[in-house]
Design a protein around this motif. Structure first.
Motif, PDB file in Angstrom:
ATOM      1  N   ARG A   9       0.576  -1.212  -0.134  1.00  0.00           N
ATOM      2  CA  ARG A   9       0.065  -0.055   0.120  1.00  0.00           C
ATOM      3  C   ARG A   9       0.943   1.204  -0.014  1.00  0.00           C
ATOM      4  N   ALA A  10       2.124   1.210   0.901  1.00  0.00           N
ATOM      5  CA  ALA A  10       2.776   2.592   0.695  1.00  0.00           C
ATOM      6  C   ALA A  10       3.666   2.526  -0.605  1.00  0.00           C
ATOM      7  N   LEU A  11       3.867   1.278  -1.032  1.00  0.00           N
ATOM      8  CA  LEU A  11       4.537   1.318  -2.380  1.00  0.00           C
ATOM      9  C   LEU A  11       3.694   1.914  -3.463  1.00  0.00           C
ATOM     10  N   ALA A  12       2.464   1.556  -3.317  1.00  0.00           N
ATOM     11  CA  ALA A  12       1.537   2.102  -4.439  1.00  0.00           C
ATOM     12  C   ALA A  12       1.614   3.546  -4.641  1.00  0.00           C
ATOM     13  N   ARG A  13       1.823   4.422  -3.759  1.00  0.00           N
ATOM     14  CA  ARG A  13       1.830   5.740  -3.729  1.00  0.00           C
ATOM     15  C   ARG A  13       3.001   6.471  -4.014  1.00  0.00           C
ATOM     16  N   ALA A  14       3.769   5.545  -4.611  1.00  0.00           N
ATOM     17  CA  ALA A  14       4.984   6.097  -5.453  1.00  0.00           C
ATOM     18  C   ALA A  14       4.826   7.002  -6.810  1.00  0.00           C
ATOM     19  N   ARG A  15       5.286   8.013  -6.838  1.00  0.00           N
ATOM     20  CA  ARG A  15       5.185   8.927  -8.157  1.00  0.00           C
ATOM     21  C   ARG A  15       5.368   8.030  -9.547  1.00  0.00           C
ATOM     22  N   HIS A  16       6.591   7.300  -9.425  1.00  0.00           N
ATOM     23  CA  HIS A  16       6.823   6.591 -10.678  1.00  0.00           C
ATOM     24  C   HIS A  16       7.435   5.445  -9.958  1.00  0.00           C
ATOM     25  N   LEU A  17       6.643   4.172 -10.340  1.00  0.00           N
ATOM     26  CA  LEU A  17       6.957   2.763  -9.392  1.00  0.00           C
ATOM     27  C   LEU A  17       7.625   1.954 -10.815  1.00  0.00           C
ATOM     28  N   LEU A  18       8.451   1.061 -10.407  1.00  0.00           N
ATOM     29  CA  LEU A  18       9.077  -0.038 -11.132  1.00  0.00           C
ATOM     30  C   LEU A  18       8.808  -1.272 -10.507  1.00  0.00           C
ATOM     31  N   VAL A  19       8.041  -2.048 -11.152  1.00  0.00           N
ATOM     32  CA  VAL A  19       7.707  -3.610 -10.952  1.00  0.00           C
ATOM     33  C   VAL A  19       8.678  -4.612 -11.585  1.00  0.00           C
ATOM     34  N   ALA A  20       9.491  -5.064 -10.982  1.00  0.00           N
ATOM     35  CA  ALA A  20      10.594  -6.121 -11.676  1.00  0.00           C
ATOM     36  C   ALA A  20      10.374  -7.505 -11.003  1.00  0.00           C
ATOM     37  N   LEU A  21      10.255  -8.301 -12.155  1.00  0.00           N
ATOM     38  CA  LEU A  21       9.880  -9.696 -11.484  1.00  0.00           C
ATOM     39  C   LEU A  21      10.678 -10.752 -12.062  1.00  0.00           C
ATOM     40  N   ASP A  22      11.362 -11.821 -11.437  1.00  0.00           N
ATOM     41  CA  ASP A  22      11.972 -12.777 -11.946  1.00  0.00           C
ATOM     42  C   ASP A  22      10.470 -13.745 -12.642  1.00  0.00           C
ATOM     43  N   PHE A  23      10.993 -14.483 -13.644  1.00  0.00           N
ATOM     44  CA  PHE A  23       9.877 -15.280 -14.079  1.00  0.00           C
ATOM     45  C   PHE A  23       9.482 -16.584 -13.501  1.00  0.00           C
ATOM     46  N   ASP A  24      10.635 -17.577 -13.607  1.00  0.00           N
ATOM     47  CA  ASP A  24      10.297 -18.837 -13.302  1.00  0.00           C
ATOM     48  C   ASP A  24      10.377 -18.994 -11.692  1.00  0.00           C
ATOM     49  N   GLY A  25       9.385 -19.487 -11.273  1.00  0.00           N
ATOM     50  CA  GLY A  25       9.113 -19.618  -9.896  1.00  0.00           C
ATOM     51  C   GLY A  25       8.312 -18.318  -9.164  1.00  0.00           C
ATOM     52  N   VAL A  26       8.082 -17.443 -10.136  1.00  0.00           N
ATOM     53  CA  VAL A  26       7.495 -16.096  -9.372  1.00  0.00           C
ATOM     54  C   VAL A  26       6.206 -15.932 -10.169  1.00  0.00           C
ATOM     55  N   LEU A  27       6.426 -15.652 -11.421  1.00  0.00           N
ATOM     56  CA  LEU A  27       5.157 -15.484 -12.272  1.00  0.00           C
ATOM     57  C   LEU A  27       4.856 -16.832 -12.893  1.00  0.00           C
ATOM     58  N   ALA A  28       5.829 -17.832 -13.055  1.00  0.00           N
ATOM     59  CA  ALA A  28       5.344 -19.136 -13.526  1.00  0.00           C
ATOM     60  C   ALA A  28       5.930 -20.087 -12.671  1.00  0.00           C
ATOM     61  N   PRO A  29       4.928 -21.252 -12.306  1.00  0.00           N
ATOM     62  CA  PRO A  29       5.594 -22.340 -11.510  1.00  0.00           C
ATOM     63  C   PRO A  29       6.716 -23.108 -12.278  1.00  0.00           C
ATOM     64  N   ILE A  30       7.483 -23.744 -11.402  1.00  0.00           N
ATOM     65  CA  ILE A  30       8.602 -24.450 -11.877  1.00  0.00           C
ATOM     66  C   ILE A  30       8.163 -25.431 -12.501  1.00  0.00           C
ATOM     67  N   VAL A  31       8.351 -25.943 -13.800  1.00  0.00           N
ATOM     68  CA  VAL A  31       8.079 -27.269 -14.509  1.00  0.00           C
ATOM     69  C   VAL A  31       9.366 -27.870 -14.909  1.00  0.00           C
ATOM     70  N   PRO A  32       9.317 -29.250 -14.977  1.00  0.00           N
ATOM     71  CA  PRO A  32      10.349 -30.402 -15.512  1.00  0.00           C
ATOM     72  C   PRO A  32      11.015 -29.715 -16.707  1.00  0.00           C
ATOM     73  N   VAL A  33      10.183 -29.291 -17.872  1.00  0.00           N
ATOM     74  CA  VAL A  33      10.880 -28.957 -18.919  1.00  0.00           C
ATOM     75  C   VAL A  33      10.769 -27.301 -19.103  1.00  0.00           C
ATOM     76  N   PRO A  34      11.533 -26.643 -19.093  1.00  0.00           N
ATOM     77  CA  PRO A  34      11.491 -25.142 -19.185  1.00  0.00           C
ATOM     78  C   PRO A  34      10.828 -24.558 -20.094  1.00  0.00           C
ATOM     79  N   SER A  35      10.845 -25.177 -21.327  1.00  0.00           N
ATOM     80  CA  SER A  35       9.756 -24.576 -22.442  1.00  0.00           C
ATOM     81  C   SER A  35       8.470 -24.779 -22.393  1.00  0.00           C
ATOM     82  N   ASP A  36       7.949 -25.734 -21.262  1.00  0.00           N
ATOM     83  CA  ASP A  36       6.680 -25.607 -21.122  1.00  0.00           C
ATOM     84  C   ASP A  36       6.146 -24.475 -20.077  1.00  0.00           C
ATOM     85  N   ALA A  37       7.051 -23.813 -19.218  1.00  0.00           N
ATOM     86  CA  ALA A  37       6.568 -22.795 -18.692  1.00  0.00           C
ATOM     87  C   ALA A  37       5.829 -21.513 -19.143  1.00  0.00           C
ATOM     88  N   ARG A  38       4.787 -21.379 -18.213  1.00  0.00           N
ATOM     89  CA  ARG A  38       3.781 -20.347 -18.595  1.00  0.00           C
ATOM     90  C   ARG A  38       3.395 -19.429 -17.616  1.00  0.00           C
TER      91      ARG A  38
END
Length: 248
Positions: A9-38
């Motif tokens: 909630r405090a972060l949301a008040r920033a004048r300019h906010l940068l949201v930076a995210l890893d992909f595997d294990g963060v946005l996408a679950p870890i899967v046995p075949v990396p090319s299958d990750a979504r």
């Protein structure tokens, strides 16, 4: 309200906010075949909503090659895609000099010979290096291969080594997620940053966070992040909360 909810909630008040995210294990679950990750659909929708808001920049910061990251994520502009631990920014190419290109060719050939015939071991070519994946290898095979890589190609002069979960990333160009995050912050003029990651490679980014930023570790393990969640669905909830707070 939890500490993380209050921080968002405090972060949301920033004048300019940068949201930076890893992909595997963060946005996408870890899967046995990396090319299958979504990415989880709800997370993908949330970051697209964030990227459309005024004063909000969104970036995926992954160890994957940028082209691979674009394929598996299904995302693109205005969301920034930064690959190879920060070695590949949005122009889609990593610039290597002649000496580095020759070193990369030699590295790739040596690794192909080293892992040839090893069950479950795969190589992921990248513009500045090669990743050795052992996630699908028997534990004894994975340990033996990674030990051989560390003692051989990884020990060569001019090779940068980044260990991860069941992977060893070798590169001929020096870059890490922390340095990439700093560059992103400067490029977009961010006043505050949210960074979420799950791997040891994300610790360089957590270490670069400043007062007012929010770092979120996904899953177990030692971390410099102030906050922790269990799994990618928790990141979905966090992003949805940030969308609502930022709109307000």
């Amino acid at each position: 309200m939890t500490d993380l909810q209050a921080a968002v909630r405090a972060l949301a008040r920033a004048r300019h906010l940068l949201v930076a995210l890893d992909f595997d294990g963060v946005l996408a679950p870890i899967v046995p075949v990396p090319s299958d990750a979504r990415p989880l659909p709800e997370s993908a929708a949330a970051i697209q909503e964030l990227a459309a808001l005024p004063g909000t920049s969104v970036a995926l910061l992954s160890g994957r090659g940028r082209a691979d990251l674009a394929t598996v994520s299904g995302l693109g502009s205005p969301i920034r895609l930064i690959g190879s631990h920060g070695s590949e920014f949005d122009d889609g190419a990593a610039l290597l000099d002649d000496e580095q290109r020759a070193r990369l060719e030699k590295l790739a050939a040596e690794l192909r010979e080293l892992v040839d015939g090893e069950p479950g071991v795969t190589l992921e070519p990248k513009p500045t290096g090669v990743a050795v994946h052992v996630r699908n290898a028997p534990p004894d095979v994975g340990a033996r291969v990674l030990d051989a890589v560390r003692a051989g190609p990884a020990a060569r002069e001019g090779i940068e080594v980044t260990p991860g979960k069941a992977v060893l990333d070798l590169s001929v160009a020096r870059m890490d997620k922390g340095a990439a995050l700093e560059l992103l912050r400067e490029q977009v003029g961010a006043d505050a940053v949210l960074f979420a990651g799950d791997d040891v490679t994300d610790e360089t980014a957590f270490a670069r966070l400043r007062p007012g930023d929010v770092g979120v570790k996904v899953g177990p393990g030692d971390t410099a992040a102030e906050h922790r969640v269990d799994a990618p669905p928790d990141i979905t909830a966090l992003l949805q909360q940030l969308v609502e707070a930022r709109r307000a």
